[in-house]
Design an enzyme around this catalytic site. Structure first.
Site, PDB file in Angstrom:
ATOM      1  N   ASP A 103       0.858  -1.184   0.000  1.00 30.55           N
ATOM      2  CA  ASP A 103       0.000   0.000   0.000  1.00 30.55           C
ATOM      3  C   ASP A 103       0.892   1.231   0.000  1.00 30.55           C
ATOM      4  OD1 ASP A 103      -1.700  -2.135   0.625  1.00 30.55           O
ATOM      5  OD2 ASP A 103      -3.052  -0.867   1.796  1.00 30.55           O
TER       6      ASP A 103
ATOM      7  N   LYS B 254      -6.886   3.198  -3.565  1.00 30.93           N
ATOM      8  CA  LYS B 254      -7.345   3.187  -2.173  1.00 30.93           C
ATOM      9  C   LYS B 254      -7.562   4.621  -1.720  1.00 30.93           C
ATOM     10  CE  LYS B 254      -5.392   1.911   2.346  1.00 30.93           C
ATOM     11  NZ  LYS B 254      -4.333   1.164   3.058  1.00 30.93           N
TER      12      LYS B 254
ATOM     13  N   LYS C 197     -10.187  -0.074  -2.821  1.00 30.68           N
ATOM     14  CA  LYS C 197     -10.146  -0.249  -1.364  1.00 30.68           C
ATOM     15  C   LYS C 197     -10.460   1.059  -0.643  1.00 30.68           C
ATOM     16  CE  LYS C 197      -7.065  -1.414   2.501  1.00 30.68           C
ATOM     17  NZ  LYS C 197      -5.747  -1.910   2.931  1.00 30.68           N
TER      18      LYS C 197
END
Lengths: 294, 306
Positions: free
Chosen positions: B143, B206, B242
């Site tokens: 991430d 995300k 996400k």
């Protein structure tokens, strides 16, 4: 010109807010003559759920306050109630009380709040103990609030029955979810307005209106409720409450034979009913057996 | 990297579509008004559990805390038979090896934040080493955070290149690109950043680090889902989504699933293509599942903390 009266919408009280019931349902509260008094929220189990969430969130803050501060706030509720005497008397009369009875009931309700305001920072001392133990420990027991208390209030006394069960629960640092009298719901909603203007943090007292026959089950089986108070004398309902409450071993309290108008309607034991006793063992050196140093 | 060889022209990101602020918020609020029947709700809740990246990203994280969280990931609530596990554990790079070992062969992925998370204020060299460190320790997913400062300056090439090199450093690990929408100010910027990330090679986009508010919101997520849809129509390549931060109630999670279904459709309705970055959501979902199973409202007291 004649004026159209503006009627109050009787809403429920959850988390310091006055929402309508999630279900959108209502019922008509009537007096004995059959006159319609108001449309009142017919709360559903989801309102109970929401109220318990609010009550749970409020436990930490309320039980963590100084006992003296809780006392001040209970006193404040009494002050606010005093200022609204006329409104409550009027509502009680609408709900079949005689003028004299109504006034007595409001007076008693105010006095009862003052009574429990006084007990807020005293019951701990009265019911705590230093226990004699056979080892070198300082051993003491103190009452602590059990948490969230669900209350099915008395049906026949619209205000006094409500105040008499709410006050001891919150005096002891608990938060509560209350189901008001189904037949006489007006005062409960007005009482919620009093609470709302009395520095009581949102969520400490939550008041629902509706049918006990629908909601008692959820008052008794919700896993996040620590004690359930039932003020009626219905054998089947009592059995149901006892069975459902066993799921998470709630305290079950039946105040079914109490006449709230008498002195038996107020006692510090109503506070201790929703308290847990915590006993602490603190190691010490026994002074008497110490040879030197003291 | 070898899978798709289709030639994609990178568009000029200054011309990313503008977002109708009022329209997108109105549309997002519509998803919250669907009636979901009990059986669908049950399936939705289980799917939600299976989509969670169980996250701990605290300065105070210890090996013990991470191991405990990994145990939780494998044993969400043993009293309930047949529950799915969560999708992944999300930790700092220094905790990847601990998590990897604790998860063993459970099939749960280890995701690691990297590139100087959460601010992203470090040199490119440091960021790449951060990524490689996590990957070498066994991270299945990375991430990364974008350089919001550079983005807001209009330096889109810098952001694009950075994502591209990080993607390269990831190797086989899937790359999630955190836009930190709370710092991007406008929906137009969110859309632009989504486009940049996808064209630069992101596997996931995300919303947030979870370190600032607002974190994930439904309108922001909708903007990103629509960017994914447009990208899919243009290139034929699916990108995963996400939302992270601020999703702690199962009801809200179900709203997100409705939005996902109605925006991207069935193909995205699994944990390969959609994740929730959350820490407290799992317990709320478990409480709802237990409520459905037993018919009794639950208390947090009877569920493991983490």
């Amino acid at each position: 010109m004649s004026r159209i009266e503006i009627l109050k919408t009787y809403k429920i009280y959850i988390g310091g807010q006055f929402p309508r019931t999630e279900s959108g349902r209502y019922y008509v509260a009537k007096n004995k003559k059959g006159q319609a008094l108001a449309n009142v929220c017919l709360s559903s189990r989801k309102d109970v759920r929401d109220a318990v969430v609010s009550a749970r969130n409020a436990v930490g803050g309320w039980s963590g306050r100084a006992a003296f501060n809780r006392s001040q706030i209970l006193y404040r509720i009494a002050e606010m109630l005093e200022g609204r005497r006329a409104q409550f008397i009027d509502e009680l009369i609408k709900q079949d009380s005689s003028a004299k009875d109504a006034e007595t009931e409001v007076n008693l309700s105010i006095d009862r709040l003052i009574y429990y305001a006084g007990w807020c920072d005293k019951y701990q001392q009265v019911f705590s103990a230093v226990n004699p133990v056979a080892s070198s420990h300082f051993n003491f027991s103190v009452p602590e609030p059990t948490g969230v208390v669900s209350i099915v209030a008395a049906q026949n006394t619209a205000l006094l029955g409500l105040v008499s069960v709410i006050a001891p629960a919150i005096a002891g640092g608990n938060t509560c979810v209350v189901l008001a009298s189904e037949d006489k719901p007006l005062c409960s909603v007005t009482f919620a307005e009093v609470i709302n203007s009395s520095d009581v943090p949102g969520g400490v007292i939550n008041i629902l209106t509706g049918k006990p026959s629908e909601l008692v089950k959820y008052f008794a089986n919700h896993m996040d409720i620590n004690a359930v108070v039932y003020c009626e004398n219905d054998t089947a309902t009592k059995k149901l409450i006892q069975e459902k409450a066993s799921l998470n071993v709630k305290r079950v309290l039946f105040y079914d034979t109490i006449n709230w108008k008498n002195d038996e309607g107020q006692s510090p034991y109503f506070i201790t009913d929703t308290q847990e006793i915590k006993t602490t063992w603190h190691p010490i050196e026994t002074v008497g057996s110490a040879k030197a140093g003291y | 990297m070898t899978a798709e060889k289709k030639i994609v022209t990178v568009p000029d990101f200054r011309y990313s579509p503008h977002i109708d602020h009022v329209g997108v918020e109105e549309r997002a609020s519509r998803f919250t008004k669907r009636s979901i029947k009990a059986e669908s709700k049950l399936n939705g809740l289980k799917l939600t559990l299976n989509m969670i990246d169980l996250t701990t990203l605290e300065g105070k994280d210890t090996d013990g805390k991470v191991k405990q969280l990994c145990y939780k990931a494998r044993h969400l609530h043993d009293a309930y038979p047949g529950l799915p596990t969560v999708a992944a554990i999300c930790v700092y790079p220094s905790m990847v090896s601990v998590a990897k070992k604790a998860l063993g062969n459970s099939g749960i992925n280890v995701a690691s934040v990297a590139t100087a998370f959460p601010s992203g204020q470090a040199s490119r060299d440091v960021k790449i080493r951060d990524v490689k460190y996590a990957v070498n320790n066994g991270a299945d997913e990375i991430d990364m955070v974008i350089s919001r400062g550079r983005f807001l300056q209009g330096d889109y090439n810098f952001v694009f290149d950075e994502i591209a090199v990080v993607k390269e450093a990831c190797g086989a690990a899937r790359l999630k690109v955190i836009l930190e929408t709370g710092e991007l100010v406008t929906y137009d910027n969110v859309r632009k950043a989504s486009d940049i990330a996808m064209y630069a090679g992101a596997d996931f986009i995300k919303t947030s680090t979870g370190k600032i508010t607002p974190a994930a919101t439904m309108p922001v997520t909708l903007v990103m889902l629509e960017a994914i849809r447009d990208f899919y129509y243009k290139t034929g390549k699916m990108i995963a989504m996400k939302p992270a931060g601020g999703i702690s109630k199962s009801k809200l999670a179900l709203h997100y699933l409705v939005m996902l279904q109605e925006t991207l459709g069935e193909a995205w309705m699994n944990n390969h293509w959609f994740r929730f970055g959350a820490s407290s959501l799992a317990n709320d979902v478990l409480m709802q599942l237990e409520k459905e199973r037993t018919g009794v409202y639950q208390s947090a007291n009877y569920f493991s903390v983490d």
